[in-house]
Design an enzyme around this catalytic site. Structure first.
Site, short mmCIF file in Angstrom:
data_model
loop_
_atom_site.label_atom_id
_atom_site.label_comp_id
_atom_site.label_asym_id
_atom_site.label_seq_id
_atom_site.Cartn_x
_atom_site.Cartn_y
_atom_site.Cartn_z
N ASN A 147 -59.74 2.90 70.61
CA ASN A 147 -61.16 3.29 70.93
C ASN A 147 -62.19 2.63 69.93
O ASN A 147 -63.26 2.22 70.51
CB ASN A 147 -61.58 4.75 70.53
CG ASN A 147 -61.18 5.25 69.14
OD1 ASN A 147 -60.07 4.92 68.64
ND2 ASN A 147 -62.18 5.85 68.68
N GLY A 223 -54.78 7.11 64.63
CA GLY A 223 -54.32 7.57 66.00
C GLY A 223 -54.12 9.03 66.14
O GLY A 223 -54.73 9.75 65.36
N GLY A 224 -53.40 9.28 67.21
CA GLY A 224 -53.37 10.82 67.50
C GLY A 224 -52.11 11.28 66.55
O GLY A 224 -51.71 10.88 66.02
N GLY A 228 -48.77 10.36 64.65
CA GLY A 228 -48.82 10.42 63.06
C GLY A 228 -47.73 11.25 62.49
O GLY A 228 -47.04 10.90 61.54
N GLU A 243 -55.04 8.67 59.59
CA GLU A 243 -56.52 8.87 59.91
C GLU A 243 -56.37 9.41 61.50
O GLU A 243 -56.10 8.70 62.50
CB GLU A 243 -57.44 7.71 59.92
CG GLU A 243 -57.74 7.01 58.90
CD GLU A 243 -58.84 8.02 57.90
OE1 GLU A 243 -59.20 8.69 58.41
OE2 GLU A 243 -58.82 7.69 56.49
N CYS A 277 -63.10 9.91 67.20
CA CYS A 277 -62.56 10.68 66.39
C CYS A 277 -63.70 11.57 65.95
O CYS A 277 -63.23 12.66 65.46
CB CYS A 277 -61.72 10.32 65.36
SG CYS A 277 -62.72 9.11 64.46
P1 NAD Z 1 -51.99 6.89 69.77
O1 NAD Z 1 -51.62 7.74 68.68
O2 NAD Z 1 -51.86 7.11 71.21
O3 NAD Z 1 -51.92 5.25 69.44
C1 NAD Z 1 -52.32 4.67 68.02
C2 NAD Z 1 -51.27 3.77 67.74
O4 NAD Z 1 -50.05 4.24 67.37
C3 NAD Z 1 -51.21 2.62 68.82
O5 NAD Z 1 -51.21 1.27 68.29
C4 NAD Z 1 -49.90 2.88 69.29
O6 NAD Z 1 -49.36 1.52 69.95
C5 NAD Z 1 -49.13 3.09 68.24
N1 NAD Z 1 -47.80 3.86 68.29
C6 NAD Z 1 -47.34 4.75 69.25
N2 NAD Z 1 -46.21 5.17 69.17
C7 NAD Z 1 -45.85 4.39 67.96
C8 NAD Z 1 -44.74 4.78 67.16
N3 NAD Z 1 -43.47 5.48 67.72
N4 NAD Z 1 -44.75 4.17 66.04
C9 NAD Z 1 -45.70 3.46 65.50
N5 NAD Z 1 -46.75 3.39 66.34
C10 NAD Z 1 -46.99 3.98 67.49
O7 NAD Z 1 -53.79 6.96 69.73
P2 NAD Z 1 -54.92 6.35 70.60
O8 NAD Z 1 -54.81 7.10 71.80
O9 NAD Z 1 -55.00 5.05 70.40
O10 NAD Z 1 -56.07 6.96 69.79
C11 NAD Z 1 -56.71 8.09 69.97
C12 NAD Z 1 -56.29 9.00 68.81
O11 NAD Z 1 -56.72 8.34 67.54
C13 NAD Z 1 -57.39 10.21 68.67
O12 NAD Z 1 -56.63 11.46 68.49
C14 NAD Z 1 -58.26 9.94 67.63
O13 NAD Z 1 -59.01 10.88 67.07
C15 NAD Z 1 -57.54 9.01 66.66
N6 NAD Z 1 -58.50 8.43 66.01
C16 NAD Z 1 -58.70 8.89 64.70
C17 NAD Z 1 -59.68 8.03 63.87
C18 NAD Z 1 -59.89 8.60 62.43
O14 NAD Z 1 -60.52 7.63 61.72
N7 NAD Z 1 -59.62 9.77 61.90
C19 NAD Z 1 -60.48 6.93 64.47
C20 NAD Z 1 -60.02 6.74 65.86
C21 NAD Z 1 -59.22 7.53 66.49
#
Ligand code: NAD
Length: 478
Positions: A147, A223-224, A228, A243, A277
């Site tokens: 995002n 990420g999500g 996480g 995060e 987020c």
């Molecule tokens: P996602 O969790 O789908 O992906 C995030 C990253 O993780 C990507 O680079 C993805 O390729 C990687 N990934 C996927 N599987 C993995 C694995 N098994 N091992 C290691 N890495 C892996 O998240 P998204 O859809 O890109 O982003 C949306 C989420 O991120 C939302 O929940 C949002 O709230 C959160 N987010 C949080 C913040 C914050 O600062 N708190 C900021 C931005 C987004």
């Protein structure tokens, strides 16, 4: 675990598609497990070779990249607007913030100091003197979401380089192009090769290899929550920064500056089509202002121009893919089936979801508990300060919150009681500057970003203690 990402499958390649029209924006290599292992090898060797790289070299490289990025800001903005979900105006804002994040990182190099330790405070240690200083961790793996594909990358690689680490960046495979262009800018500076590498690949393919390697000292993940949790389960003994997502509340009291609250919460609800987020997911309105505020909020939401991301006049773009838009649609339909009222929107067209406002949502519905990560805001009523606090704290997220009131006593009381990482008074939950500490409580994560904080989390403290002799061998005539 399998995380499904929206990619055209070409062996060895990832084709990056514009979510607006499915056109190809570029291609990047799809790294394999073996590539991930090689990247860790190379990073480990680079760190050993350059662990004493002078701070001024790291600082100059970061400052140089900030300058180059500023010069190429329009090209970067267009790339962000094409590969991702942001409108061109939103993308320009992200690039400007990223320049600042890198400048802050360059400055932070000289602030990573230590302190002398008064060893003589302990009996028997009167002859000892010493200090601690900050040292790099070693290899840091940075994993970023789609995002904010540029600035969230800078929030990891900037502090990691400032602290002297070797970084391996794994951007989201749907939005890797602006990150790749940023990494290429570093190659034009004096930063030695190997201290910053980027692996473009699917998280499901290379994630586990990077995360579980014992030579990696820290995973900095944004990420999500599901990914996480998976990372936390397999990482082993290493530092983790998480995060994660949220369901941010904004509370509007009856004495609030209504125009300010409306402007801020509309922007916080629909910025980046809610894929933020800090998105205003829950708008808690005092009973006495509910009807009027809800009417104006819906008028403003409906008036947002949804359309071509590259047009300066557009306010809101699409969701990252149709799958995400359909998931959001299912959450909304489920809420409506359980008795929620649709105040506006609720419509999906491909991967575009129109600004949507709900009220009377059953608290047991999935949408009341989960992060929507899209342009949907739920309006709720409250009658007392206690009720507002209880409702705001009722979810397993705690990133940021907003409060609108002119009453300092209410502002302090509510801000203290909210269980989250930051409270914005007379701003929406989505207010952030890149220098402030940033992160969540509960399911929203572990640790704090914000350049100074991330640089400390990405370094260790090492203590030096000198046991000095009472009389030294080298006598002088003094
Ligand atoms: P996602 O969790 O789908 O992906 C995030 C990253 O993780 C990507 O680079 C993805 O390729 C990687 N990934 C996927 N599987 C993995 C694995 N098994 N091992 C290691 N890495 C892996 O998240 P998204 O859809 O890109 O982003 C949306 C989420 O991120 C939302 O929940 C949002 O709230 C959160 N987010 C949080 C913040 C914050 O600062 N708190 C900021 C931005 C987004």
């Amino acid at each position: 675990m399998t995380i499904v990402e929206n990619e055209v499958q070409i062996p060895g390649q990832i084709v990056v598609l514009d979510p607006q029209d499915g056109s190809t924006v570029g291609t990047v290599p799809a790294a394999s497990k073996a590539d991930a292992e090689r990247a860790v090898d190379f990073a480990s060797r680079a760190f050993e070779s350059y662990r004493t790289l002078p701070a001024n070299v790291r600082s100059s490289a970061l400052a140089e990249v900030a300058k180059l990025l500023h010069e190429e800001r329009e090209e970067f903005s267009r790339l962000i607007a094409r590969e991702g979900i942001k409108t061109i105006r939103e993308a320009r804002r992200e690039v400007a913030r990223c320049v600042n994040t890198l400048k802050l990182s360059a400055e932070e190099v000289s602030r990573l100091t230590g302190e002398t330790i008064p060893f003589d405070q302990a009996e028997g240690s009167e002859n000892r003197v010493g200090y601690y200083r900050r040292i790099p961790l070693g290899v840091v793996v940075a994993i970023t979401p789609f995002n904010d594909p540029l600035n969230l990358v800078a929030h990891k690689i900037g502090p990691a380089i400032a602290a002297g680490n070797a970084v391996i960046l794994k951007p989201h495979s749907e939005t890797p192009l602006s990150a790749q262009r940023l990494v290429n800018l570093f190659a034009r500076t004096g930063l030695p090769a190997g201290l910053l590498q980027m692996l473009t690949g699917r998280g499901s393919e290379i994630g586990d290899t990077l995360v579980s390697d014992p030579r990696v000292r820290m995973i900095s993940f944004t990420g999500g929550k599901d990914v996480g949790k998976h990372i936390q389960a397999i990482a082993g003994v290493k530092k983790l920064a998480m995060e994660l997502g949220s369901s941010c509340p904004v509370i509007v009291f009856p004495d609030a500056d209504e125009a300010l609250a409306l402007d801020a919460s509309i922007s916080g609800a629909f910025w980046a089509a809610g894929q933020n987020c800090l998105h205003v997911q829950r708008l808690l309105l005092h009973e006495t202002i509910f009807d009027d505020f809800a009417r104006q909020f819906c008028q403003r939401a409906t008036a947002l121009r949804v359309g071509n991301k590259l047009d300066d006049a557009t306010d809101m773009g699409p969701m990252i893919n149709e799958q995400a838009a359909k998931k959001l649609e299912a959450l909304v339909v489920d809420a409506l089936d359980s008795g929620a009222s649709l105040l506006c929107g609720g419509r999906r067209q491909g991967n575009v979801f129109f600004p949507t406002v709900l009220a009377n949502v059953d608290p047991t519905c999935a949408i009341a508990e989960e992060e929507v990560f899209g342009p949907v805001t739920i309006l709720e009523r409250f009658n007392s300060v206690e009720e507002a606090i209880a409702k705001a704290n009722s979810v397993d997220h705690g990133l940021q919150a907003g409060i609108f009131t002119r009453d300092l006593n209410i502002a302090f009381r509510v801000a203290d009681a909210l269980d989250c990482g930051g409270v914005m008074i007379n701003d929406s939950s989505d207010f952030r500057i890149d220098a402030m500490p940033f992160g969540g409580t509960k399911g929203s994560g572990i640790g704090r970003e914000g350049v100074a904080h991330a640089a400390r989390e990405m370094s260790d403290v090492k203590t030096y203690c000198f046991n000095l002799q009472q009389s030294v061998g080298c006598e002088t005539d003094l």
